[in-house]
Design an enzyme around this catalytic site. Structure first.
Site, PDB file in Angstrom:
ATOM      1  N   SER A 121       3.475  10.009   2.677  1.00 21.88           N
ATOM      2  CA  SER A 121       4.209   9.132   1.771  1.00 21.88           C
ATOM      3  C   SER A 121       5.469   9.805   1.282  1.00 21.88           C
ATOM      4  O   SER A 121       6.367   9.141   0.777  1.00 21.88           O
ATOM      5  CB  SER A 121       3.383   8.839   0.522  1.00 21.88           C
ATOM      6  OG  SER A 121       2.048   8.700   0.808  1.00 21.88           O
ATOM      7  N   HIS A 142       5.051   5.435   8.429  1.00 20.12           N
ATOM      8  CA  HIS A 142       4.511   5.280   7.081  1.00 20.12           C
ATOM      9  C   HIS A 142       4.036   3.847   6.854  1.00 20.12           C
ATOM     10  O   HIS A 142       4.853   2.917   6.756  1.00 20.12           O
ATOM     11  CB  HIS A 142       5.583   5.669   6.048  1.00 20.12           C
ATOM     12  CG  HIS A 142       5.081   5.625   4.650  1.00 20.12           C
ATOM     13  ND1 HIS A 142       5.861   5.289   3.579  1.00 20.12           N
ATOM     14  CD2 HIS A 142       3.842   5.866   4.121  1.00 20.12           C
ATOM     15  CE1 HIS A 142       5.149   5.326   2.476  1.00 20.12           C
ATOM     16  NE2 HIS A 142       3.913   5.658   2.771  1.00 20.12           N
ATOM     17  N   GLU A 154       7.495   2.083   7.746  1.00 21.33           N
ATOM     18  CA  GLU A 154       8.740   2.850   7.784  1.00 21.33           C
ATOM     19  C   GLU A 154       8.633   3.831   8.962  1.00 21.33           C
ATOM     20  O   GLU A 154       7.636   4.545   9.085  1.00 21.33           O
ATOM     21  CB  GLU A 154       8.945   3.616   6.478  1.00 21.33           C
ATOM     22  CG  GLU A 154       9.257   2.688   5.297  1.00 21.33           C
ATOM     23  CD  GLU A 154       9.344   3.422   3.963  1.00 21.33           C
ATOM     24  OE1 GLU A 154      10.236   3.107   3.180  1.00 21.33           O
ATOM     25  OE2 GLU A 154       8.494   4.303   3.693  1.00 21.33           O
ATOM     26  N   ASN A 192       8.867   4.300  -1.457  1.00 18.51           N
ATOM     27  CA  ASN A 192       8.351   5.132  -2.550  1.00 18.51           C
ATOM     28  C   ASN A 192       9.460   5.689  -3.436  1.00 18.51           C
ATOM     29  O   ASN A 192       9.240   5.988  -4.611  1.00 18.51           O
ATOM     30  CB  ASN A 192       7.474   6.263  -2.016  1.00 18.51           C
ATOM     31  CG  ASN A 192       6.076   5.757  -1.698  1.00 18.51           C
ATOM     32  OD1 ASN A 192       5.660   4.711  -2.219  1.00 18.51           O
ATOM     33  ND2 ASN A 192       5.356   6.464  -0.868  1.00 18.51           N
TER      34      ASN A 192
HETATM   35  N1  3HC Z   1      -8.235  -4.293   3.397  1.00 20.62           N
HETATM   36  C1  3HC Z   1      -8.090  -5.257   4.305  1.00 20.62           C
HETATM   37  N2  3HC Z   1      -7.711  -6.519   4.022  1.00 20.62           N
HETATM   38  C2  3HC Z   1      -7.496  -6.785   2.740  1.00 20.62           C
HETATM   39  C3  3HC Z   1      -7.640  -5.836   1.725  1.00 20.62           C
HETATM   40  C4  3HC Z   1      -8.030  -4.530   2.096  1.00 20.62           C
HETATM   41  N3  3HC Z   1      -8.162  -3.532   1.214  1.00 20.62           N
HETATM   42  N4  3HC Z   1      -7.352  -6.419   0.534  1.00 20.62           N
HETATM   43  C5  3HC Z   1      -7.038  -7.696   0.795  1.00 20.62           C
HETATM   44  N5  3HC Z   1      -7.124  -7.914   2.119  1.00 20.62           N
HETATM   45  C6  3HC Z   1      -6.844  -9.167   2.796  1.00 20.62           C
HETATM   46  C7  3HC Z   1      -7.870 -10.196   2.453  1.00 20.62           C
HETATM   47  O1  3HC Z   1      -8.979 -10.137   3.343  1.00 20.62           O
HETATM   48  C8  3HC Z   1      -7.087 -11.492   2.617  1.00 20.62           C
HETATM   49  O2  3HC Z   1      -7.020 -11.810   3.998  1.00 20.62           O
HETATM   50  P1  3HC Z   1      -6.973 -13.330   4.489  1.00 20.62           P
HETATM   51  O3  3HC Z   1      -5.732 -13.934   3.885  1.00 20.62           O
HETATM   52  O4  3HC Z   1      -6.924 -13.214   5.973  1.00 20.62           O
HETATM   53  O5  3HC Z   1      -8.214 -13.962   3.961  1.00 20.62           O
HETATM   54  C9  3HC Z   1      -5.664 -11.108   2.184  1.00 20.62           C
HETATM   55  O6  3HC Z   1      -5.598  -9.678   2.309  1.00 20.62           O
HETATM   56  C10 3HC Z   1      -5.364 -11.510   0.753  1.00 20.62           C
HETATM   57  O7  3HC Z   1      -6.350 -10.924  -0.055  1.00 20.62           O
HETATM   58  P2  3HC Z   1      -6.967 -11.592  -1.356  1.00 20.62           P
HETATM   59  O8  3HC Z   1      -6.849 -13.077  -1.256  1.00 20.62           O
HETATM   60  O9  3HC Z   1      -8.306 -11.004  -1.602  1.00 20.62           O
HETATM   61  O10 3HC Z   1      -6.103 -11.024  -2.539  1.00 20.62           O
HETATM   62  P3  3HC Z   1      -4.573 -11.134  -2.839  1.00 20.62           P
HETATM   63  O11 3HC Z   1      -3.966 -12.379  -2.330  1.00 20.62           O
HETATM   64  O12 3HC Z   1      -4.504 -10.797  -4.269  1.00 20.62           O
HETATM   65  O13 3HC Z   1      -3.922  -9.933  -1.991  1.00 20.62           O
HETATM   66  C11 3HC Z   1      -3.201  -7.727  -1.783  1.00 20.62           C
HETATM   67  C12 3HC Z   1      -4.378  -8.636  -2.082  1.00 20.62           C
HETATM   68  C13 3HC Z   1      -2.698  -7.985  -0.362  1.00 20.62           C
HETATM   69  C14 3HC Z   1      -3.688  -6.302  -1.871  1.00 20.62           C
HETATM   70  C15 3HC Z   1      -2.056  -8.049  -2.823  1.00 20.62           C
HETATM   71  O14 3HC Z   1      -2.557  -7.946  -4.111  1.00 20.62           O
HETATM   72  C16 3HC Z   1      -0.854  -7.155  -2.695  1.00 20.62           C
HETATM   73  O15 3HC Z   1      -0.002  -7.356  -1.840  1.00 20.62           O
HETATM   74  N6  3HC Z   1      -0.757  -6.124  -3.576  1.00 20.62           N
HETATM   75  C17 3HC Z   1       0.313  -5.177  -3.542  1.00 20.62           C
HETATM   76  C18 3HC Z   1       0.015  -4.120  -2.522  1.00 20.62           C
HETATM   77  C19 3HC Z   1       1.093  -3.100  -2.410  1.00 20.62           C
HETATM   78  O16 3HC Z   1       2.115  -3.129  -3.079  1.00 20.62           O
HETATM   79  N7  3HC Z   1       0.873  -2.128  -1.522  1.00 20.62           N
HETATM   80  C20 3HC Z   1       1.772  -1.035  -1.326  1.00 20.62           C
HETATM   81  C21 3HC Z   1       1.291   0.130  -2.103  1.00 20.62           C
HETATM   82  S1  3HC Z   1       2.382   1.500  -1.950  1.00 20.62           S
HETATM   83  C22 3HC Z   1       1.876   2.263  -0.566  1.00 20.62           C
HETATM   84  O17 3HC Z   1       0.920   1.932   0.074  1.00 20.62           O
HETATM   85  C23 3HC Z   1       2.695   3.438  -0.156  1.00 20.62           C
HETATM   86  C24 3HC Z   1       1.936   4.703  -0.293  1.00 20.62           C
HETATM   87  O18 3HC Z   1       2.685   5.709   0.298  1.00 20.62           O
HETATM   88  C25 3HC Z   1       1.655   5.060  -1.721  1.00 20.62           C
END
Ligand code: 3HC
Length: 295
Positions: A121, A142, A154, A192
């Site tokens: 990251s 990434h 990325e 990030n």
């Molecule tokens: N693993 C796999 N699939 C997942 C999952 C997981 N952990 N969480 C959710 N999903 C899937 C669900 O199965 C669902 O799939 P479907 O549409 O095919 O049924 C879909 O994602 C939507 O899930 P939900 O309806 O349960 O929930 P939400 O609509 O609230 O979405 C979320 C969940 C996609 C996690 C959404 O809340 C989101 O986009 N959050 C922000 C995530 C984010 O910003 N991530 C980046 C973090 S920073 C990073 O990773 C960088 C690192 O370097 C730190």
């Protein structure tokens, strides 16, 4: 010219590794996923099996397709099984010493011409490239959490990366249906660099009493159309991971906006790592997350 990828190695089956493994197998590749021990490996494979079963239940996948994806994934605790991989992606703990030790093991066994990619990251990609005998074949890939869902990858070109290795990685990410955005080897890359100070600022806002955790999160969801509020997101990323990333970025840029807020330091001392440990800004032990009363 990009190389043809058929078999992919993923090192680490944790939060990111299991997602990268799943999305890679779903894109038709054979995947060898390596973990440190059998129990940790089974935990990662179990998460993938759960996701595949859920997709079948929801009618998003057929049982046959889900079985096909699972059959393309081979779990191992032996580095030797990565020998036949055309691409090896590292997704272990965000700790440079551990990553360097891991690459030495992989480099000694991987075939000639294999491309190496780190899912770091924030750590400089070139530091990892330099420990291998093939720094020209090294890039960053990434992914974002959850890797199965998030559209972006990325693709990081470091100073030693060859055009071939970069194009191979770029086309590989595109073949997974991802939006592949090239970026330079600067701590935090694009996302990030912007997202980490935002999460740290939310922690500072909480410390200053601007709002409760829930108020800050709900405000950003309703006021800026974010899918998750910043403190829920910090718990989701993992507070230990957030701490490691901001330390690396602070070392690199020496700017206050990347400094660890005192509250985060205390939470980590208490073993509150967010969702993965069951408690962070929220307590996840019940049906719905509740604000952690200890904050
Ligand atoms: N693993 C796999 N699939 C997942 C999952 C997981 N952990 N969480 C959710 N999903 C899937 C669900 O199965 C669902 O799939 P479907 O549409 O095919 O049924 C879909 O994602 C939507 O899930 P939900 O309806 O349960 O929930 P939400 O609509 O609230 O979405 C979320 C969940 C996609 C996690 C959404 O809340 C989101 O986009 N959050 C922000 C995530 C984010 O910003 N991530 C980046 C973090 S920073 C990073 O990773 C960088 C690192 O370097 C730190």
């Amino acid at each position: 010219m990009a190389q043809q990828i058929k078999k992919v190695g993923v090192v680490g089956a944790g939060l990111m590794g299991h997602g990268i493994t799943q999305v890679t197998a779903q894109s038709g590749y054979e995947v060898v996923v390596r973990e440190v021990d059998e129990a940790t490996l089974q935990q990662g494979l179990g998460k993938i099996e759960k996701q595949l079963a859920r997709a079948v239940e929801k009618g998003k996948s057929t049982q046959e397709d889900a079985d096909g994806v699972r059959a393309r994934i081979h779990g191992t605790i032996d580095y030797g099984e990565l020998a036949g991989c055309d691409l090896v992606i590292e997704a272990i703990t965000e700790d440079l010493e551990l990553k360097l030790a891991m690459w030495k093991e992989v480099d000694a066994r991987a075939k000639d011409g294999a491309v190496f990619a780190t899912n770091t990251s924030s750590l400089p990609v070139v530091d990892q490239a330099a420990v291998t005998k093939r720094p020209e074949s090294f890039v960053g890939l990434h992914y974002f959490n959850p890797a199965q869902v998030m559209k972006l990858v990325e693709v990081v070109r470091c100073v030693t990366s060859s055009e071939d290795a970069f194009q191979t990685a770029l086309q590989f990410a595109q073949s997974q249906g991802k939006l592949a955005i090239p970026t330079r080897d600067r701590a935090g890359f694009i996302v990030n660099r912007l997202l980490v100070p935002y999460m740290l600022d939310a922690i500072r806002a909480l410390e200053e009493g601007v709002g409760s955790a829930q108020e800050i999160d709900e405000a950003m969801k309703a006021g800026a159309a974010h899918p998750m509020g910043p403190l829920t997101l910090a718990d989701f990323v993992g507070l230990d991971t957030l701490g490691s990333i901001c330390d690396v970025m602070f070392d690199e840029f020496r700017e206050r906006r990347f400094a660890r807020p005192p509250g985060l330091r205390k939470m980590l001392a208490a073993g509150w790592y967010g969702r993965k440990s069951g408690i962070g800004f929220y307590d996840y032990s019940g049906e719905t997350p509740l604000e952690n009363p200890g904050i």
